[in-house]
Write a protein that holds these residues in place. Structure first.
Motif, PDB file in Angstrom:
ATOM      1  N   ILE A  81       0.923  -1.292   0.020  1.00  0.00           N
ATOM      2  CA  ILE A  81      -0.160  -0.182   0.017  1.00  0.00           C
ATOM      3  C   ILE A  81       0.755   1.252   0.094  1.00  0.00           C
ATOM      4  O   ILE A  81       2.049   1.208   0.433  1.00  0.00           O
ATOM      5  CB  ILE A  81      -1.055  -0.071   1.253  1.00  0.00           C
ATOM      6  N   ILE A  82       0.355   2.118  -0.486  1.00  0.00           N
ATOM      7  CA  ILE A  82       0.989   3.589  -0.274  1.00  0.00           C
ATOM      8  C   ILE A  82       0.231   4.557   0.243  1.00  0.00           C
ATOM      9  O   ILE A  82      -1.165   4.625   0.087  1.00  0.00           O
ATOM     10  CB  ILE A  82       1.511   3.841  -1.858  1.00  0.00           C
ATOM     11  N   MET A  83       0.581   5.611   1.073  1.00  0.00           N
ATOM     12  CA  MET A  83       0.015   6.810   1.340  1.00  0.00           C
ATOM     13  C   MET A  83       1.164   8.054   1.569  1.00  0.00           C
ATOM     14  O   MET A  83       2.174   8.000   1.258  1.00  0.00           O
ATOM     15  CB  MET A  83      -0.213   6.536   2.990  1.00  0.00           C
ATOM     16  N   GLN A  84       0.333   9.191   1.376  1.00  0.00           N
ATOM     17  CA  GLN A  84       1.080  10.393   1.073  1.00  0.00           C
ATOM     18  C   GLN A  84       1.283  10.889   2.517  1.00  0.00           C
ATOM     19  O   GLN A  84       0.449  10.681   3.272  1.00  0.00           O
ATOM     20  CB  GLN A  84       0.337  11.438   0.160  1.00  0.00           C
ATOM     21  N   THR A  85       2.078  11.840   2.569  1.00  0.00           N
ATOM     22  CA  THR A  85       2.157  12.910   3.985  1.00  0.00           C
ATOM     23  C   THR A  85       1.153  13.932   3.892  1.00  0.00           C
ATOM     24  O   THR A  85       0.760  14.383   2.792  1.00  0.00           O
ATOM     25  CB  THR A  85       3.580  13.415   4.181  1.00  0.00           C
ATOM     26  N   PRO A  86       0.746  14.515   4.894  1.00  0.00           N
ATOM     27  CA  PRO A  86       0.842  13.795   6.354  1.00  0.00           C
ATOM     28  C   PRO A  86       0.038  12.197   6.430  1.00  0.00           C
ATOM     29  O   PRO A  86      -0.978  12.120   5.850  1.00  0.00           O
ATOM     30  CB  PRO A  86       0.063  14.539   7.438  1.00  0.00           C
ATOM     31  N   TYR A  87       0.852  11.339   6.963  1.00  0.00           N
ATOM     32  CA  TYR A  87       0.243   9.955   7.009  1.00  0.00           C
ATOM     33  C   TYR A  87      -1.178  10.062   7.554  1.00  0.00           C
ATOM     34  O   TYR A  87      -1.356  10.478   8.621  1.00  0.00           O
ATOM     35  CB  TYR A  87       1.156   9.006   7.817  1.00  0.00           C
ATOM     36  N   PRO A  88      -2.106   9.201   7.024  1.00  0.00           N
ATOM     37  CA  PRO A  88      -3.618   9.200   7.340  1.00  0.00           C
ATOM     38  C   PRO A  88      -3.504   8.216   8.627  1.00  0.00           C
ATOM     39  O   PRO A  88      -4.517   7.948   9.215  1.00  0.00           O
ATOM     40  CB  PRO A  88      -4.113   8.682   6.266  1.00  0.00           C
ATOM     41  N   LEU A  89      -2.478   7.363   9.244  1.00  0.00           N
ATOM     42  CA  LEU A  89      -2.676   6.763  10.379  1.00  0.00           C
ATOM     43  C   LEU A  89      -1.652   7.189  11.525  1.00  0.00           C
ATOM     44  O   LEU A  89      -0.940   8.141  11.463  1.00  0.00           O
ATOM     45  CB  LEU A  89      -1.828   5.344   9.855  1.00  0.00           C
TER      46      LEU A  89
END
Length: 119
Positions: A81-89
């Motif tokens: 999986i990939i996420m952008q900053t700011p991290y959603p976790l």
């Protein structure tokens, strides 16, 4: 948002603190965290704009259904999986997922190579 959000540097340091972890720079701007020479468990864009890592196969679809998380380009078939900053976790969940990614990769190594890398 849940608990505190990790910075890009905190994520990098957490990855490097996992047993046997090392980092390389590849593909013109990607920080690669790996074990056993070349077995990747996390990728961070050098500009700090994204983070990708492996998740459990059975949890993959649940993760990509969450806001801010998508299948990682070129690696989705391997359940990344990939996420952008700011991290959603939140920090706790993100650390747990990064640690799990590390352990998923360790679990694919030959038994003799797993010594000292299991948590």
């Amino acid at each position: 948002m849940n608990d505190a959000i990790l910075t890009e540097q905190q994520v990098a340091q957490f990855c490097l603190d996992l047993p046997g972890a090392r980092e390389d720079y590849k593909w013109g701007g990607v920080r690669v965290f790996s074990i056993a020479g070349s077995k990747m468990f996390a990728l961070q864009n050098l500009r700090g704009s994204s983070l990708a890592f492996k998740v459990d196969q059975e949890l993959f679809l649940g993760h990509v259904d969450r806001p801010g998380i998508a299948p990682a380009p070129y690696l989705a078939r391997a359940h990344w999986i990939i996420m952008q900053t700011p991290y959603p976790l939140g920090a706790e969940e993100l650390r747990a997922l990064l640690q799990r990614s590390h352990q998923l990769v360790v679990g694919k190594l030959p038994k003799r190579a797993q010594v000292g890398l299991l948590l």
